[in-house]
Write an enzyme that holds these catalytic residues in place. Structure first.
Site, PDB file in Angstrom:
ATOM      1  N   CYS A 151       5.834  -4.273  15.624  1.00  0.00           N
ATOM      2  CA  CYS A 151       5.838  -3.059  16.553  1.00  0.00           C
ATOM      3  C   CYS A 151       4.340  -3.116  17.017  1.00  0.00           C
ATOM      4  O   CYS A 151       3.350  -3.584  16.173  1.00  0.00           O
ATOM      5  CB  CYS A 151       5.748  -1.690  15.982  1.00  0.00           C
ATOM      6  SG  CYS A 151       7.437  -1.770  15.282  1.00  0.00           S
ATOM      7  N   ASN A 172      -4.361   4.871  15.233  1.00  0.00           N
ATOM      8  CA  ASN A 172      -5.704   4.336  14.513  1.00  0.00           C
ATOM      9  C   ASN A 172      -5.833   2.879  15.141  1.00  0.00           C
ATOM     10  O   ASN A 172      -4.929   2.225  15.061  1.00  0.00           O
ATOM     11  CB  ASN A 172      -5.443   4.449  13.067  1.00  0.00           C
ATOM     12  CG  ASN A 172      -5.895   5.500  12.319  1.00  0.00           C
ATOM     13  OD1 ASN A 172      -5.905   6.496  13.152  1.00  0.00           O
ATOM     14  ND2 ASN A 172      -5.860   5.721  11.101  1.00  0.00           N
ATOM     15  N   CYS A 225       3.292   8.683   0.887  1.00  0.00           N
ATOM     16  CA  CYS A 225       3.854   7.676   1.921  1.00  0.00           C
ATOM     17  C   CYS A 225       4.002   6.194   1.274  1.00  0.00           C
ATOM     18  O   CYS A 225       2.914   5.626   0.597  1.00  0.00           O
ATOM     19  CB  CYS A 225       2.871   7.613   3.207  1.00  0.00           C
ATOM     20  SG  CYS A 225       3.434   6.303   4.257  1.00  0.00           S
ATOM     21  N   GLU A 265       0.770  -1.180   0.155  1.00  0.00           N
ATOM     22  CA  GLU A 265      -0.023   0.000   0.153  1.00  0.00           C
ATOM     23  C   GLU A 265       0.863   1.356  -0.136  1.00  0.00           C
ATOM     24  O   GLU A 265       1.870   1.419   0.570  1.00  0.00           O
ATOM     25  CB  GLU A 265      -0.780  -0.011   1.152  1.00  0.00           C
ATOM     26  CG  GLU A 265      -1.910  -1.087   1.157  1.00  0.00           C
ATOM     27  CD  GLU A 265      -2.872  -1.067   2.360  1.00  0.00           C
ATOM     28  OE1 GLU A 265      -3.969  -1.635   2.258  1.00  0.00           O
ATOM     29  OE2 GLU A 265      -2.330  -0.543   3.433  1.00  0.00           O
ATOM     30  N   GLY A 278       6.644  -2.007   6.305  1.00  0.00           N
ATOM     31  CA  GLY A 278       8.092  -2.258   6.254  1.00  0.00           C
ATOM     32  C   GLY A 278       8.932  -1.358   6.951  1.00  0.00           C
ATOM     33  O   GLY A 278       8.770  -0.083   7.127  1.00  0.00           O
ATOM     34  N   GLU A 279       9.948  -1.803   7.408  1.00  0.00           N
ATOM     35  CA  GLU A 279      11.151  -1.009   8.224  1.00  0.00           C
ATOM     36  C   GLU A 279      12.143  -1.032   7.165  1.00  0.00           C
ATOM     37  O   GLU A 279      12.761  -1.886   6.720  1.00  0.00           O
ATOM     38  CB  GLU A 279      11.649  -2.074   9.297  1.00  0.00           C
ATOM     39  CG  GLU A 279      12.981  -1.438   9.922  1.00  0.00           C
ATOM     40  CD  GLU A 279      13.327  -0.212  10.292  1.00  0.00           C
ATOM     41  OE1 GLU A 279      12.381   0.443  11.019  1.00  0.00           O
ATOM     42  OE2 GLU A 279      14.081   0.461   9.649  1.00  0.00           O
ATOM     43  N   CYS A 321       1.238  -1.472  15.421  1.00  0.00           N
ATOM     44  CA  CYS A 321       1.148  -1.358  13.887  1.00  0.00           C
ATOM     45  C   CYS A 321       0.358  -2.579  13.114  1.00  0.00           C
ATOM     46  O   CYS A 321       0.605  -3.582  13.470  1.00  0.00           O
ATOM     47  CB  CYS A 321       2.743  -1.134  13.331  1.00  0.00           C
ATOM     48  SG  CYS A 321       2.533  -1.271  11.719  1.00  0.00           S
ATOM     49  N   CYS A 370       6.109  -6.972   7.200  1.00  0.00           N
ATOM     50  CA  CYS A 370       6.983  -6.200   7.968  1.00  0.00           C
ATOM     51  C   CYS A 370       7.270  -7.283   8.980  1.00  0.00           C
ATOM     52  O   CYS A 370       6.463  -8.031  10.078  1.00  0.00           O
ATOM     53  CB  CYS A 370       6.578  -4.884   8.605  1.00  0.00           C
ATOM     54  SG  CYS A 370       8.202  -4.258   9.727  1.00  0.00           S
ATOM     55  N   SER A 415      10.810   6.661  14.682  1.00  0.00           N
ATOM     56  CA  SER A 415       9.563   6.086  15.504  1.00  0.00           C
ATOM     57  C   SER A 415       9.935   5.890  17.042  1.00  0.00           C
ATOM     58  O   SER A 415      10.365   4.799  17.377  1.00  0.00           O
ATOM     59  CB  SER A 415       9.222   4.613  14.975  1.00  0.00           C
ATOM     60  OG  SER A 415       8.140   4.802  13.910  1.00  0.00           O
ATOM     61  N   LEU A 416       9.915   6.821  17.750  1.00  0.00           N
ATOM     62  CA  LEU A 416      10.230   6.723  19.460  1.00  0.00           C
ATOM     63  C   LEU A 416       9.236   6.185  20.099  1.00  0.00           C
ATOM     64  O   LEU A 416       9.425   5.205  20.931  1.00  0.00           O
ATOM     65  CB  LEU A 416      10.685   8.200  19.704  1.00  0.00           C
ATOM     66  CG  LEU A 416      11.445   8.050  20.965  1.00  0.00           C
ATOM     67  CD1 LEU A 416      12.866   7.361  20.819  1.00  0.00           C
ATOM     68  CD2 LEU A 416      11.571   9.641  21.467  1.00  0.00           C
ATOM     69  N   HIS A 417       8.199   6.706  20.148  1.00  0.00           N
ATOM     70  CA  HIS A 417       6.910   6.276  20.971  1.00  0.00           C
ATOM     71  C   HIS A 417       7.195   5.972  22.409  1.00  0.00           C
ATOM     72  O   HIS A 417       6.247   5.519  22.972  1.00  0.00           O
ATOM     73  CB  HIS A 417       6.229   5.075  20.347  1.00  0.00           C
ATOM     74  CG  HIS A 417       5.950   5.442  18.954  1.00  0.00           C
ATOM     75  ND1 HIS A 417       5.362   6.457  18.589  1.00  0.00           N
ATOM     76  CD2 HIS A 417       6.387   4.813  17.532  1.00  0.00           C
ATOM     77  CE1 HIS A 417       5.167   6.418  17.017  1.00  0.00           C
ATOM     78  NE2 HIS A 417       5.851   5.469  16.615  1.00  0.00           N
ATOM     79  N   CYS A 425      -0.235   6.559   7.918  1.00  0.00           N
ATOM     80  CA  CYS A 425       0.926   6.137   7.692  1.00  0.00           C
ATOM     81  C   CYS A 425       1.657   5.551   8.712  1.00  0.00           C
ATOM     82  O   CYS A 425       1.634   5.991  10.133  1.00  0.00           O
ATOM     83  CB  CYS A 425       1.560   7.360   7.128  1.00  0.00           C
ATOM     84  SG  CYS A 425       2.721   7.368   5.992  1.00  0.00           S
TER      85      CYS A 425
HETATM   86  S1  SF4 Z   1       5.834   0.577  12.585  1.00  0.00           S
HETATM   87 FE1  SF4 Z   1       6.983   0.108  10.676  1.00  0.00          FE
HETATM   88  S2  SF4 Z   1       8.766  -1.060  11.766  1.00  0.00           S
HETATM   89 FE2  SF4 Z   1       7.121  -1.450  13.134  1.00  0.00          FE
HETATM   90  S3  SF4 Z   1       5.912  -3.186  12.275  1.00  0.00           S
HETATM   91 FE3  SF4 Z   1       4.946  -1.206  11.490  1.00  0.00          FE
HETATM   92  S4  SF4 Z   1       5.958  -1.039   9.660  1.00  0.00           S
HETATM   93 FE4  SF4 Z   1       7.287  -2.470  10.759  1.00  0.00          FE
END
Ligand code: SF4
Length: 375
Positions: free
Chosen positions: A138, A312, A127, A108, A181-182, A141, A134, A236-238, A362
């Protein structure tokens, strides 16, 4: 010149017989290939012009190249690595694209128009994805919940931009590699796609208009700092402690906050580009005054800004454990948290969500088709 029906037949034929993707090749690599075929160097310029400036849809449309060469290229290479499967348009103008890869995997991308107060288009952001699925897992996600299929090739990464530009008949002037994806776990292909995006002969977009978002692969951040065209970096700190971060970003067990900060400082020293920290404020998880203070210290180490991004819902992925417990903080709580940082001198942006009605957040993308979301 072939008519469009012939072009379509040709594209179908290409799909049946897999060939090398021509957009996986850099200008230098294609020069070597042309030399091996006894072709003059200037033909590579013509080929790159046809692909990246004229956006030719088939080799037979590349009329600046001799017929024989077009035939050879068509026998050895494919020009298309993905196609638009479907798209969903949000009430806010954003569009979520579902692309089908040549092996039928789906990925996507999300188009987001930024309109200013005068109603004019200020930026058109796309994006894009760097993987099908992935492996990073996380906890917040949807992509992470759905597992890993495979890395994307350079052509599959850059074609997302080219296909959306063709579909919408506009120029994308801001790219964020923050979809599925990372990206730094697909390092070689992502770096090559960056070189193609920004290369003099294939220029799709300027390097300062590209942001790469990572969960924090510190070793690869340092490598990325030294490439020819490093992108802007978003983290992506969080969470602000190792213990909290490890609960929601499994990969942070290998790269703690201290090693991540080392890499970030190195990146800034090498590139002189401010860093963006992404932070989803979760109710009762990472929203205390102590979190704000730790985030302040992190953010002020090098020029940066903090983006509070909305969370989300991912309940359709049947989340378990910590994923099930994560709830977004209220907007009042987010405003309070943001103000605490602002008053301490940190640049903060509280992001609206784009495409909430089409599940287009995103960095939290999920395959609508696979999962029957919003169909
Ligand atoms: S936030 Fe990024 S790195 Fe983490 S699982 Fe989702 S797509 Fe992968």
């Amino acid at each position: 010149m072939r008519d469009s029906a012939e072009n379509i037949r040709y594209i179908i034929k290409e799909k049946i017989k897999p060939k090398r993707q021509i957009k996986d090749f850099s200008f230098e690599e294609m020069k070597e290939y042309f030399e091996s075929k006894g072709e003059a160097n200037y033909r590579v310029n013509q080929l790159f012009d046809e692909i990246y400036s004229n956006r030719a849809l088939s080799f037979f449309e590349m009329t600046t190249l001799p017929k024989g060469l077009r035939q050879t290229l068509s026998e050895e290479f494919s020009l298309h690595s993905l196609k638009i499967d479907s798209k969903r348009i949000s009430q806010d103008g954003s569009i979520k694209y579902l692309f089908e890869l040549n092996d039928s995997n789906l990925i996507e991308a999300v188009y987001m128009p930024w309109i200013n107060e005068e109603g004019e288009m200020e930026r058109s952001t796309l994006c894009i994805s760097s993987m099908a699925g992935c492996p990073a897992g996380c906890a917040f996600c949807a992509t992470g919940m759905l597992g890993f299929k495979r890395n994307l090739t350079p052509s599959e990464i850059i074609e997302q931009i080219m296909l959306v530009e063709a579909d919408l008949n506009l120029k994308i002037n801001n790219v964020v590699i923050m979809g599925m994806g990372e990206p730094l776990l697909n390092y070689a292909n992502v770096v090559k796609s960056l070189q193609l995006m920004t290369g003099e002969k294939s220029k799709i977009i300027g390097r300062r208009k590209i942001t790469l978002s990572t969960a924090g692969i510190a070793t690869k951040i340092k490598l990325l700092a030294n490439i020819d065209s490093p992108p802007k970096l978003a983290i992506s700190l969080h969470a602000t402690t190792n213990a909290t971060r490890q609960k929601i970003i499994p990969i942070s067990k290998s790269f703690d906050i201290s090693s991540l900060m080392d890499a970030i400082e190195f990146y800034y020293r090498q590139t002189k580009m401010p860093i963006t920290y992404e932070y989803i404020v979760f109710d009762g998880f990472n929203d205390t005054p102590e979190d704000a203070e730790r985030l302040r210290k992190i953010a002020l180490r090098v020029p940066s800004r903090v983006n509070f991004i909305p969370y989300n819902d991912i309940s359709f992925t049947n989340p378990q454990g910590i994923s099930k417990e994560l709830k977004p903080a209220t907007s009042e709580k987010i405003a309070e948290f943001a103000n605490a940082l602002r008053s301490a001198g940190v640049a903060v942006i509280v992001r609206d969500t784009y495409g909430r009605d089409i599940e287009a957040a995103c960095g939290q993308l999920a395959l609508s088709k696979d999962n029957k979301v919003g169909e």
